[in-house]
Design an enzyme around this catalytic site. Structure first.
Site, PDB file in Angstrom:
ATOM      1  N   THR A 198     -56.956 -23.650  57.450  1.00 33.59           N
ATOM      2  CA  THR A 198     -57.198 -23.319  58.852  1.00 33.59           C
ATOM      3  C   THR A 198     -56.032 -23.966  59.580  1.00 33.59           C
ATOM      4  O   THR A 198     -55.467 -24.930  59.079  1.00 33.59           O
ATOM      5  CB  THR A 198     -58.523 -23.950  59.346  1.00 33.59           C
ATOM      6  OG1 THR A 198     -59.620 -23.254  58.766  1.00 33.59           O
ATOM      7  CG2 THR A 198     -58.665 -23.883  60.844  1.00 33.59           C
ATOM      8  N   VAL A 227     -69.458 -16.316  59.221  1.00 34.03           N
ATOM      9  CA  VAL A 227     -68.684 -16.885  60.313  1.00 34.03           C
ATOM     10  C   VAL A 227     -68.729 -18.404  60.176  1.00 34.03           C
ATOM     11  O   VAL A 227     -69.803 -18.989  60.047  1.00 34.03           O
ATOM     12  CB  VAL A 227     -69.259 -16.472  61.686  1.00 34.03           C
ATOM     13  CG1 VAL A 227     -68.419 -17.050  62.815  1.00 34.03           C
ATOM     14  CG2 VAL A 227     -69.341 -14.947  61.797  1.00 34.03           C
ATOM     15  N   ASP A 229     -66.861 -22.341  61.476  1.00 37.05           N
ATOM     16  CA  ASP A 229     -66.823 -23.080  62.734  1.00 37.05           C
ATOM     17  C   ASP A 229     -65.632 -22.721  63.613  1.00 37.05           C
ATOM     18  O   ASP A 229     -65.648 -23.003  64.814  1.00 37.05           O
ATOM     19  CB  ASP A 229     -66.803 -24.591  62.460  1.00 37.05           C
ATOM     20  CG  ASP A 229     -65.550 -25.009  61.698  1.00 37.05           C
ATOM     21  OD1 ASP A 229     -65.151 -24.279  60.754  1.00 37.05           O
ATOM     22  OD2 ASP A 229     -64.968 -26.050  62.038  1.00 37.05           O
ATOM     23  N   GLY A 252     -67.000 -25.339  57.236  1.00 39.87           N
ATOM     24  CA  GLY A 252     -67.389 -24.876  58.560  1.00 39.87           C
ATOM     25  C   GLY A 252     -68.857 -25.073  58.868  1.00 39.87           C
ATOM     26  O   GLY A 252     -69.225 -25.420  59.999  1.00 39.87           O
TER      27      GLY A 252
END
Lengths: 329, 329
Positions: A198, A227, A229, A252
């Site tokens: 990320t 999905v 974080d 996440g």
């Protein structure tokens, strides 16, 4: 016609920042810098046995990103602009799991997420599950500035991208050989060894304003439109002039469950503790070893890069001449 | 085969709650109830001029929901089960903007969101943008219990529903005449008059455990796959035995921006303030008038139903005999 009318309505709401909603910078006791910047390129299991050339590539990419942002902030640029521009550069770099270098999902496709937040106004924007947007962080910023929404998802976010005229690519643009090999190996590995790539940037500018942003290609081999974080304001990204700006990277689900970015900011804002103390508590006492890390900056320009993994690709710079890039502890 | 292997892997991770991760109930000073429950059916501009028969319908539906949950909790049922079951009932009721009564989006379709959280373990699950799942709250619970993820979106969430075998419906199931009229009128109205329907439940059970859940059909006429606060853990829903359980309803973007549910819980947990004081501060000082409201319960069974709108469909009950249903202040 209907869409056009809705957009006009939306524009008038989305940009409605009144003077009252401006967040005054928190008093910066002991501050000795006029701008500050931190970046990350993911945290997780980063083998120290990595080939030296490869580690050097990461260092060079981090230095380039840091230099771009430092230059902008030094010249008086806005924190929000520095965050977006530096993340765009990292999205265009195939080394990081964001934009060009996004990992493959289970169906050997790519779904990208990003979020951005302006600490001056608490305005924020995010997208999840976009597949043809070259720079998801740029689309997230348009959600923030051009709609009255915070988070747009999937096909709807792509339609919004159509209307905004942002750069588009064929999904194959995101298909790099290295990530394809990772997909093939991950599909035979346990989830515990997943790399948490990320990218994220936090900045304090000369005007005293904070901003944060985060962008990701998600989890290798992810299923079911998962999905994480990154597009969740409060989990992966948060910025408030009254406290600090935070961008997270890691598992996440844990960052959502514990509301990591928001919790760090609230501790600073409401409990009068230092950013360093808040970050240490959340990373080492609330989260578990191996979960990930954060970068953060407060209104005084104090920088924190805290993680509980083996490594975190990271860099930090400020107006006092600090300019550091590191991978391991 | 690949999916099956992934599921087995996921199941072993998703259910991996260790003894260490159990959240002890906070000390319940002055507690005088053994269980407590609050429900909401949305907040916003609710005209006092509403036909008496219509207001009576809402009251009856709220009473039925409250009675179902009260019975479960009184018999020693788990807070998490009460939250799911009561929300299912409200999702099946066409009066509320969740499940059956979901509003229409801009394309005259329906995209539903839901989230649920177990205060005992901090485990949580959520779905966004599902279109054929009869009870989104049930799918959210399966995300929590059967995957190592927190939030699944759109087509991916539908695929997950396929594998879980939950009840499915044709999208026309959600197309009620009243909501269609609302779509037609909203498309000519300003965004300021939007009704913020959503349903939510918070509960404390006899075992001292807290849980919260929220479900919605979103905003009438919404575009672009907009995601509000309902499926965002920390914004629309949060539960932690160490503080409280919260479910929100209102202008979702404001609830995300301020991390409302998590902020209320953190104030209670970290600042030693009462749930009532925390809720009042967040609803009346952090949010703006008209933004919405929350229902919340703490480990002592203290119930708070706080809002800054004209009304909020709501109900509350506890083991002391409290059983109240209200719409306006």
């Amino acid at each position: 016609m209907r869409i056009a009318a809705w957009l006009i309505l939306t524009l008038s709401f989305g940009c409605g920042v009144t003077d009252e909603s401006i967040r005054e910078p928190a008093v910066a006791e002991g501050a000795d810098v006029s701008w500050a910047l931190a970046i990350h390129g993911g945290a997780g299991v980063i083998p120290r046995s990595m080939e030296p050339e490869r580690a050097e590539s990461y260092r060079l990419s981090l230095e380039n990103a840091l230099r771009l942002g430092s230059g902008m902030l030094d010249e008086g640029g806005r924190a929000l602009d520095a965050v977006e521009r530096v993340i765009r550069l990292m999205e265009d770099d195939p080394l990081f799991n964001a934009g060009r270098g996004a990992v493959f999902n289970h169906e050997a496709g790519h779904e990208l997420d990003a979020s951005i937040m302006d600490g001056r106004t608490l305005e924020c924007g995010a997208v999840t599950g976009v597949t043809t947007v070259k720079n998801p962080i740029g689309l997230a910023r348009r959600v923030m500035e051009r709609t009255d929404h915070v988070l747009l998802s999937g096909a709807g976010a792509e339609r919004f991208a159509d209307e905004m005229g942002v750069d588009r690519v064929d999904p194959s643009y995101f298909s790099t050989e290295r990530r394809r090999r990772q997909l093939e190996s991950k599909q035979t590995e346990s989830a515990a060894t997943r790399e948490h790539g990320t990218v994220g940037v936090v900045a304090l500018d000369r005007h005293g304003d904070l901003a944060a942003g985060t962008s990701t290609g998600g989890l290798t081999d992810k299923l079911y439109g998962r999905v994480g974080d990154t597009p969740i304001v409060g989990a992966g990204t948060f910025a408030d002039n009254a406290s600090c700006a935070v961008s997270a990277t890691g598992r996440g689900e844990e960052f959502i469950r514990h509301g990591v970015a928001l919790t760090v900011c609230r501790i600073v804002q409401r409990e009068g503790r230092t950013l360093e103390a808040a970050a240490r508590e959340v990373i080492h006492e609330v989260l578990e070893p191996g979960d990930g890390g954060i970068i953060a900056v407060d209104a005084g320009g104090r920088l924190v890069l805290e993680f509980n993994t083996e490594g975190m690709y990271r860099g930090s710079a400020d107006s006092s001449g600090r300019f550091d890039v590191e991978i391991w502890r």
